[in-house]
Structure formats: C-alpha cells, structure tokens
Design a protein around this motif. Structure first.
Motif, PDB file in Angstrom:
ATOM      1  N   SER A 248      18.976 -15.183 -14.656  1.00  0.00           N
ATOM      2  CA  SER A 248      18.763 -14.555 -13.351  1.00  0.00           C
ATOM      3  C   SER A 248      18.313 -13.116 -13.552  1.00  0.00           C
ATOM      4  O   SER A 248      18.891 -12.395 -14.367  1.00  0.00           O
ATOM      5  CB  SER A 248      20.050 -14.577 -12.510  1.00  0.00           C
ATOM      6  OG  SER A 248      20.392 -15.896 -12.156  1.00  0.00           O
ATOM      7  N   ILE A 249      17.304 -12.701 -12.794  1.00  0.00           N
ATOM      8  CA  ILE A 249      16.797 -11.338 -12.836  1.00  0.00           C
ATOM      9  C   ILE A 249      16.816 -10.777 -11.419  1.00  0.00           C
ATOM     10  O   ILE A 249      16.203 -11.342 -10.502  1.00  0.00           O
ATOM     11  CB  ILE A 249      15.356 -11.293 -13.400  1.00  0.00           C
ATOM     12  CG1 ILE A 249      15.301 -11.904 -14.796  1.00  0.00           C
ATOM     13  CG2 ILE A 249      14.825  -9.862 -13.403  1.00  0.00           C
ATOM     14  CD1 ILE A 249      16.129 -11.183 -15.825  1.00  0.00           C
ATOM     15  N   MET A 250      17.525  -9.681 -11.224  1.00  0.00           N
ATOM     16  CA  MET A 250      17.641  -9.074  -9.899  1.00  0.00           C
ATOM     17  C   MET A 250      16.318  -8.438  -9.490  1.00  0.00           C
ATOM     18  O   MET A 250      15.672  -7.745 -10.278  1.00  0.00           O
ATOM     19  CB  MET A 250      18.752  -8.033  -9.884  1.00  0.00           C
ATOM     20  CG  MET A 250      20.113  -8.571 -10.325  1.00  0.00           C
ATOM     21  SD  MET A 250      20.660 -10.015  -9.377  1.00  0.00           S
ATOM     22  CE  MET A 250      20.919  -9.267  -7.755  1.00  0.00           C
ATOM     23  N   LEU A 251      15.909  -8.648  -8.245  1.00  0.00           N
ATOM     24  CA  LEU A 251      14.613  -8.174  -7.775  1.00  0.00           C
ATOM     25  C   LEU A 251      14.580  -6.676  -7.565  1.00  0.00           C
ATOM     26  O   LEU A 251      13.594  -6.012  -7.903  1.00  0.00           O
ATOM     27  CB  LEU A 251      14.244  -8.884  -6.462  1.00  0.00           C
ATOM     28  CG  LEU A 251      14.082 -10.405  -6.536  1.00  0.00           C
ATOM     29  CD1 LEU A 251      13.792 -10.965  -5.158  1.00  0.00           C
ATOM     30  CD2 LEU A 251      12.958 -10.770  -7.493  1.00  0.00           C
ATOM     31  N   GLU A 252      15.660  -6.096  -7.028  1.00  0.00           N
ATOM     32  CA  GLU A 252      15.619  -4.680  -6.668  1.00  0.00           C
ATOM     33  C   GLU A 252      15.681  -3.753  -7.875  1.00  0.00           C
ATOM     34  O   GLU A 252      15.374  -2.568  -7.784  1.00  0.00           O
ATOM     35  CB  GLU A 252      16.765  -4.329  -5.704  1.00  0.00           C
ATOM     36  CG  GLU A 252      18.158  -4.417  -6.295  1.00  0.00           C
ATOM     37  CD  GLU A 252      18.777  -5.793  -6.159  1.00  0.00           C
ATOM     38  OE1 GLU A 252      20.004  -5.915  -6.325  1.00  0.00           O
ATOM     39  OE2 GLU A 252      18.017  -6.753  -5.880  1.00  0.00           O
ATOM     40  N   GLU A 253      16.076  -4.267  -9.032  1.00  0.00           N
ATOM     41  CA  GLU A 253      16.240  -3.420 -10.212  1.00  0.00           C
ATOM     42  C   GLU A 253      14.957  -3.258 -11.017  1.00  0.00           C
ATOM     43  O   GLU A 253      14.858  -2.354 -11.852  1.00  0.00           O
ATOM     44  CB  GLU A 253      17.326  -4.011 -11.127  1.00  0.00           C
ATOM     45  CG  GLU A 253      18.711  -4.021 -10.510  1.00  0.00           C
ATOM     46  CD  GLU A 253      19.743  -4.636 -11.439  1.00  0.00           C
ATOM     47  OE1 GLU A 253      19.353  -5.082 -12.538  1.00  0.00           O
ATOM     48  OE2 GLU A 253      20.917  -4.680 -11.058  1.00  0.00           O
ATOM     49  N   THR A 254      13.954  -4.098 -10.807  1.00  0.00           N
ATOM     50  CA  THR A 254      12.785  -4.113 -11.682  1.00  0.00           C
ATOM     51  C   THR A 254      11.507  -4.374 -10.888  1.00  0.00           C
ATOM     52  O   THR A 254      11.533  -4.946  -9.796  1.00  0.00           O
ATOM     53  CB  THR A 254      12.927  -5.213 -12.742  1.00  0.00           C
ATOM     54  OG1 THR A 254      13.177  -6.475 -12.080  1.00  0.00           O
ATOM     55  CG2 THR A 254      14.069  -4.934 -13.685  1.00  0.00           C
ATOM     56  N   ASP A 255      10.364  -3.976 -11.493  1.00  0.00           N
ATOM     57  CA  ASP A 255       9.071  -4.342 -10.921  1.00  0.00           C
ATOM     58  C   ASP A 255       8.644  -5.689 -11.484  1.00  0.00           C
ATOM     59  O   ASP A 255       9.324  -6.271 -12.339  1.00  0.00           O
ATOM     60  CB  ASP A 255       8.034  -3.251 -11.193  1.00  0.00           C
ATOM     61  CG  ASP A 255       7.860  -2.957 -12.690  1.00  0.00           C
ATOM     62  OD1 ASP A 255       8.311  -3.779 -13.515  1.00  0.00           O
ATOM     63  OD2 ASP A 255       7.290  -1.906 -13.017  1.00  0.00           O
ATOM     64  N   VAL A 256       7.496  -6.199 -11.036  1.00  0.00           N
ATOM     65  CA  VAL A 256       7.077  -7.545 -11.429  1.00  0.00           C
ATOM     66  C   VAL A 256       6.845  -7.673 -12.938  1.00  0.00           C
ATOM     67  O   VAL A 256       7.311  -8.647 -13.549  1.00  0.00           O
ATOM     68  CB  VAL A 256       5.821  -7.974 -10.637  1.00  0.00           C
ATOM     69  CG1 VAL A 256       5.259  -9.293 -11.180  1.00  0.00           C
ATOM     70  CG2 VAL A 256       6.170  -8.145  -9.167  1.00  0.00           C
TER      71      VAL A 256
END
Length: 546
Positions: A248-256
């Motif tokens: 799982s990779i959190m969306l708000e922590e990283t760019d695409v």
C-alpha cells in the motif's frame, strides 16, 4: 587479469573479487583499450538478449573503478554521449592465451603495447592493476546458479515471467499505473544476476510465459487514500503459490513518480528476498529459527549480561553447525553491535571484529549469493571503516536485490567518506524513492541531510533531517546536524535549542565521541575538511570539546 582462472589479481598476487558481469565488462574494455566502447556495444556483449537498465552498467563501472583504484576516474573515462574509454596500457602474456569466450568473440583483440619482455606502463591512478592479459576469456555465460525444486537441481537460471498487473477498477488512471508498475518491476527483476526475466513489454527478448518456471501476477486497486497491490508468485508446473504480499502506498505523501517507484519496490524487494530463498540449495537445520529467537530474546533489553548470554547461545549453535549461514549472520550482527556499544574490552573488541569478519566471509563461501549474508557483510565493512570494500559488497547485494535500501544507504556512507558527496546524495535519494525496508527509512533520510550539510546546501538539508527525526528522535546526531544547518541559515535560537535536544538525547557527548570514525587510507580530504568545519560549529552551539 588471469582469464583462464577468471581472476583479477593485484601486484601482490592476491585475487580482487569481481562479479562475473563486472569481470566480463573489464575483459571487453581491456580488449578495446584506447577506443571508445559504446553503451550499446557493452549491452550487446555483456548482457546479450537480456533486458537490463543503465543501473546495471553503472554498477559494474563503479565496481571496476573501485577494484582498480581508479578514484580519479582516469583509467575508465566516460566520454559524454559516446561511451567508455579504457586508458590503461595493455600487454598480452602468451601463456594466458586460449579460445575466445562469448564475451570476447564479437570484439577485436587488444593490440600489444610493446614486446612480451617489456614491462607495461601504467597510469599513476592505477594502484592495483598489474597486467591485463587479453585474448581468451572466461565463459561468463557458464557461470550459473542452481534453482532448487523438490529433488531437482537446475544448471541454468530460472525464468520468471512478469505478467501484466491487472487494474481491478478498470479506469484509465489505474490501467496506466498498473502498466507502469509492471514495467518497473520487470526492469528491476532483470537486474538480478541469478534469474532470467520474461515480461509482456520485452517478449521478443525472452521466453514465453508458458516456458517460464515462475509467474508473477498482481491486482491494483485505488482507494480514497492509497494505491493497493496484492502480488503473488506461482510455480507454473504445479500451480503452487510460493510467495504473496500486500503493498500500500499513501496518496497524500507522494507524487505519481514516487508512487510508481514505491509500488514497484514494495513488490520487488520482498520478491527478491523470496527468490533468493528459493535459489538456496541448503535447507537450514531444524531448530535454527528457535536458536536465533532465543538469542534475540536475550538481547531485547540492552545490557552487557544479556549480550554475553546471546553471544554464548549463537557461538555454541554455530560450533555445532559451522555452515549455517543464518546463525553466522546473527552472530556477526550481534558482535558488531557489541563493538559499537563498547561492550568489549579493547583487546576483545579487536578479536570480535576479526571473528565477525571471518564468520561472514565463511558464510559467503558457503552461500555466495545469500542476501542476508551479503547485507550483513556490507553493513559490517561500512561500520568498520573498510569503505572501498563495502562499496563492492553492497553493490553485490544490489545485484541480487536492486531495491535494497540498506545496501544503498551503506553505499552512500562509503561515498561520503570518499568525498563523493553528490554520489552519496543520489544513493540516499534512490533509497528514499524505494523506501524498502520501511523500518530503515530514517537512516537514508539522515544520510541525505548529512550529504547536503557537507555540501553546505543547508536549506535542502533541513527537511531531510526533520523527516528523519519525525520517524525516530533516538539519534542525537540528527539533531546536531540540524542545529548546524539552522546556524548556517542564521536561525541561531533554533540552532541552540536543537543542539540542546541532541545533547539531551546523547548525554556525555563531546567533540571527540561525536566524530564519525574514518579510515586514514580511504577517507577523502574533502570529507575531512568539511567534517572538521561541522564539528567546530557544533562546539560553537554547545557541544563540549573534550
């Protein structure tokens, strides 16, 4: 360069260990000394019919420069936009001539520089290379790793088919993300030396999935907060699932781009570890895990007594089974911890260091491609200031697990000590892009901040150090480096307050014991100068001098 024996030897006659692909690259460059060899030529000869990225080439170049003592990059020169130039004088010893190998068959032989009686002239930058004998070459293609199946040993590397990751929701964003993750995963797996990879995007270069030994598959979903992948690897002949993992990779922590890197690494890192286990022909003895758990339980509370108990347990277990790599790695790691915690007397500490090194080197003779043993050796060499050796050991680790953040971290530490600050920052940033294993991510964040402080990029250093502290405030060194960055930015009050926090975290700290251990024979002058400058600024902020 002793081609029949596949050895590079120094002036003292001692072998300098090189991976097969690295040895093959040296053979190619030496066979074309004085001529620019293009990247495509290198790929075609060293990695024929295999899809690999530029990182594999760069890693081999780094290993060669380290082995040849080419710190100034004068023996192997990058010719921008063209390729690499090998500048060393090359002579041929007729005694080493023989049949050509696949690596040398497609390239013209080197011209001898003088007669066989004349001593070759070497550039001053070469400290280890004594002579390069070119003509025949080791058949690197014959170097193979066995794959274990019940009762069957393979003489060729296993084939891993990377199937398209499926976008469970079916929308265009998820489909594009799944396709990109599939490609990145295939590219990373293709760097692993002990396997072959087949993927949809490179089908022409590899076998069809039906001909593969294992298939990797996965499903990608997007929730409100994260990208989620469930991946698995299946043994094609039996349908047995031999590995599975959720990512799982959190969306708000990283760019695409970061999301893509971390999704691929989140799958690739544990998968590489599992592949390493499947390739291991030796089954641990019954009770190994219990022995290690018992020793670990004895050291959970850090005290000298518990340390000695754990060491006694592991020493006895290794005496009973001297080829058990798992126990060897655990014992060496424990001894290194004892050295760092100063739980040995000076004499015992020196003996423990020698013992840990011998233990790990024996483990690597038993299992040369053991990822845990290579990781431990990489970490041990870095911690004991054998920085050039650590670069080679850590690079070998990456050749089996390209997403190993700890190996990248220790490569960065060695590069810092050698004065290669830009390279170190790039290594730490790569580790951050992968973020595997997550438990260690504070280390490369600290490393990136340290590299920026060394280069006096203080504004860039602050967020790296703050992120590291946010994960674990246990290291007073993070606070002290952050204090220096604040001081240089004119934020004096914050600098003093931050130094006070660092001293509270590490009571008894002084300029003498905060100083990072160095190696007089390897540490670069740029690092020594910048480190002294940083240390003096720490003293200005309240660090006791003695």
């Amino acid at each position: 360069m002793d081609l029949p024996r596949a050895e590079l030897r120094g002036p003292d006659g001692d072998a300098i260990r090189l991976r097969p692909k690295t040895f093959g690259l040296l053979n190619l460059l030496a066979g074309n000394a004085g001529r620019v060899v293009t990247k495509q030529e290198i790929m075609d000869v060293v990695w024929p019919n295999v899809h690999v990225g530029d990182d594999s080439l760069f890693q081999c170049i780094r290993e060669l420069r380290t082995a040849l003592g080419d710190d100034q990059r004068q023996l192997i020169k990058l010719v921008s936009g063209q390729g690499y130039l090998f500048t060393a004088a090359v002579s041929t010893d007729p005694a080493t001539m023989g049949a050509q190998s696949p690596l040398s068959a497609n390239v013209p032989p080197a011209k001898a520089s003088g007669t066989s009686e004349a001593a070759p002239r070497w550039p001053s930058g070469s400290r280890r290379l004594a002579a390069v004998a070119v003509g025949c070459a080791i058949a690197v293609a014959a170097f193979v790793t066995t794959m274990v199946r019940p009762g069957v040993f393979r003489s060729t590397p296993p084939i891993i088919a990377v199937m398209p990751i499926v976008a469970a929701d079916g929308d265009s964003e998820a489909i594009a993300m799944a396709s990109n993750v599939t490609q990145r995963l295939a590219d990373g797996l293709a760097k692993i030396e002990t396997i072959r990879v087949s993927a949809p995007s490179i089908a022409a270069l590899g076998p069809r999935p039906a001909q593969a030994d294992f298939a990797v598959q996965g499903e990608l979903r997007k929730s409100e907060r994260s990208w989620d992948v469930r991946a698995r690897m299946t043994r094609i002949a039996t349908g047995e699932i031999v590995w599975t993992a959720p990512v799982s990779i959190m969306l708000e922590e990283t760019d695409v781009p970061m999301q893509l890197s971390r999704l691929a690494a989140g799958i690739g890192h544990p998968l590489a570890v599992r592949i390493g286990e499947l390739l291991d022909a030796n089954t641990p003895i019954h009770g190994t895990s219990a022995v290690i758990e018992q020793a670990t339980a004895s050291i959970m509370q850090t005290s000298r007594d518990r340390f000695e108990t754990a060491q006694a347990i592991l020493v006895k277990a290794l005496t009973d089974d001297p080829d058990n790599v798992d126990i060897a790695v655990s014992l060496a790691a424990l001894q290194l911890r004892g050295i760092q915690m100063v739980w040995y007397s000076p004499a015992d500490g020196a003996a423990a260091r020698a013992s840990a090194r011998a233990t790990l080197e024996h483990a690597l003779r038993v299992k040369p491609d053991s990822i845990p043993a290579l990781e431990a050796y990489c970490r041990f060499l870095s911690a004991t200031t054998a920085f050039v050796e650590s670069l080679v050991a850590c690079a070998k680790t990456l050749s089996l697990d390209p997403w190993d953040g700890m190996a990248l971290y220790h490569i960065g530490l060695a590069q810092i000590q050698l004065g290669r600050f830009e390279d170190a920052l790039a290594s730490f940033q790569q580790a951050d892009r992968f973020n595997t294993p997550e438990v260690s991510r504070w280390t490369w964040l600290l490393g990136a901040g340290w590299a920026d402080v060394l280069m006096e990029r203080n504004e860039d250093a602050v967020p790296w150090l703050q992120r590291s502290i946010a994960i674990t405030p246990a290291s007073g060194r993070s606070y002290m480096l952050l204090a220096v960055a604040y001081l240089r930015l004119g934020r004096l009050d914050e600098a003093k307050a931050t130094m006070a926090k660092g001293l509270a975290m590490r009571p008894g700290s002084t300029a003498a014991n905060v100083r990072v251990p160095t190696n007089a024979g390897e540490t670069g002058e740029a690092y020594r100068q910048q480190s002294e400058k940083i240390l003096q600024q720490m003293v200005e902020l309240g660090l006791p001098e003695g």
